[in-house]
Motif scaffolding. Structure first.
Motif, PDB file in Angstrom:
ATOM      1  N   ARG A   1      -1.052   0.609  -2.020  1.00  0.00           N
ATOM      2  CA  ARG A   1      -1.510   1.249  -0.783  1.00  0.00           C
ATOM      3  C   ARG A   1      -3.021   1.504  -0.803  1.00  0.00           C
TER       4      ARG A   1
ATOM      5  N   LEU B   1      -3.329   3.198   6.807  1.00  0.00           N
ATOM      6  CA  LEU B   1      -2.766   3.194   5.462  1.00  0.00           C
ATOM      7  C   LEU B   1      -3.053   4.500   4.732  1.00  0.00           C
TER       8      LEU B   1
ATOM      9  N   GLY C   1      -0.261   7.595   3.750  1.00  0.00           N
ATOM     10  CA  GLY C   1      -0.027   7.836   2.335  1.00  0.00           C
ATOM     11  C   GLY C   1      -0.494   9.182   1.829  1.00  0.00           C
TER      12      GLY C   1
END
Length: 393
Positions: A218, A382, A386
């Motif tokens: 990630r 992203l 996360g």
């Protein structure tokens, strides 16, 4: 009685490594704008070919990240650095031979060989210096290590642009090759005079390249998308300026480096202090604003402002995502982890040139920056998605 010498400061521990990275990446940054001018202007190939020549080094680097990381963990980062830097000088010899080939196709082929050799060279010395730095100052200063060495990397790439343009104009591509040959050897001398770290124990359980990728994907992917604007600027800004008859393309790329370095100098502590996700997301939003400004630029001044803003935004993305990634891997696999993390930048560099070259062929040079803005939006998504994930212990 023998006195124990006082401990060295983190700055003193990292300075020689920063100088090594600076020398190594000047040998990459100086040829970048010259490659575009040489391949397009001298050899007569189109923007897509320019993109491939610029990006193919990244593909060669990707293929050797795993090997470089494992070599670094097994033999120590000093040996990795001392192997990679002379290999970069070997690549420059192929650059030097290119202008003397009998046909443009032959010149291009020899140049591509040099680019392919430069890939593993960079992989070895950059993985080595990153791992060496973390080993010298401790994993709690991972963000600092990546920030400082990132200053050297991207300052070299930015400052190298106007140097490369000037050298190309004065001495041609052969002059570029000569400088590219000499600079890595300067870094090699510095590395040779440094005390090595101990290699990792052979009995330590090693993580595979793909196991590490599974832990850090990630953060690496967010970095890859956030790095696309930088690749766009270094590959195509010079040609956009040329088609619009604007002066100062090298100055604009240096503006990127100035914004990048200024933020690193004063705010490099933020990723370690505040967390990589928060700092990274804010940074990429600023970077996106710079790309949108470049997309709409109708003057060299406006383009310069967009380039500087892009540099300011991109500055802390690398250490921010590095802090998050390194927190998720054990110390004995740090070389592989650094190599895996850097591989995402390689993917970005390798794909950006060819993909954006196709976009330019359809819509013109300024359309490349809307691609950069979209990439930034994906990077933010992203990071935000996360933020609540807990690091692996």
């Amino acid at each position: 009685m023998t006195q124990t010498p006082p401990p060295r400061s983190p700055a003193a521990e990292l300075t020689p490594l920063v100088l090594i990275v600076l020398a190594g990446f000047l040998s990459i940054g100086i040829p970048l704008p010259a490659l575009a001018l040489y391949v397009n202007g001298t050899l007569g190939f189109n923007a897509v070919t320019v993109g491939w020549v610029v990006g193919i080094q990244a593909f060669a680097t990707i293929l050797t990240r795993q090997v470089a990381g494992a070599y670094c963990d097994r033999h120590g980062p000093r040996k990795s650095v001392r192997l990679g830097l002379p290999l970069a000088s070997v690549a420059a010899l192929f650059y030097l031979a290119s202008p003397f080939m009998p046909t443009p196709v032959a010149s291009l082929a020899v140049l591509i060989v040099g680019r392919l050799i430069m890939g593993p060279a960079e992989s070895l010395y950059l993985t080595g210096t990153m791992t060496w730095g973390i080993g010298r100052v401790g994993p709690q200063r991972t963000g600092m290590v990546m920030a400082w060495q990132g200053i050297a990397m991207f300052a070299a790439l930015g400052v190298g642009a106007p140097i490369g343009v000037a050298v190309q104009q004065q001495w041609g591509f052969a002059g570029i090759a000569a400088i590219t040959f000499a600079l890595p050897l300067v870094g090699w001398v510095i590395a040779t005079r440094m005390v090595p770290l101990a290699a990792r124990a052979a009995s330590a359980v090693r993580l595979s390249f793909f196991s590490v990728i599974g832990l850090i994907w990630r953060y690496g992917l967010a970095l890859a998308f956030a790095a696309m604007p930088f690749a766009i600027i270094t590959s195509f800004l010079v040609l956009m300026y040329s088609t619009r008859n604007w002066a100062g393309a090298g100055f604009a790329i240096a503006g990127f480096a100035a914004g990048y370095v200024a933020v690193r100098l004063f705010l490099a502590h933020l990723p370690d202090k505040m967390g990589g996700m928060t700092v990274g997301a804010v940074s990429v939003v600023i970077e996106m604003a710079g790309q949108l400004l470049l997309w709409q630029a109708d003057s060299a001044t406006m383009a310069f402002m967009g380039t500087v803003l892009t540099g300011i935004g991109f500055s802390l993305v690398f250490p921010s995502m590095g802090v998050e990634a390194m927190a998720r891997v054990p110390a004995h696999a740090r070389g592989v982890a650094v190599g895996s993390f850097l591989a995402f930048v390689d993917v970005s560099s390798g794909l950006t040139g060819p993909v954006v070259g196709l976009v330019i062929g359809l819509y013109g040079y300024q359309a490349s920056f809307i691609v950069g803005a979209v990439a930034c939006a994906i990077a933010v998504a992203l990071m935000v998605s996360g933020r609540r994930r807990v690091p692996v212990s």
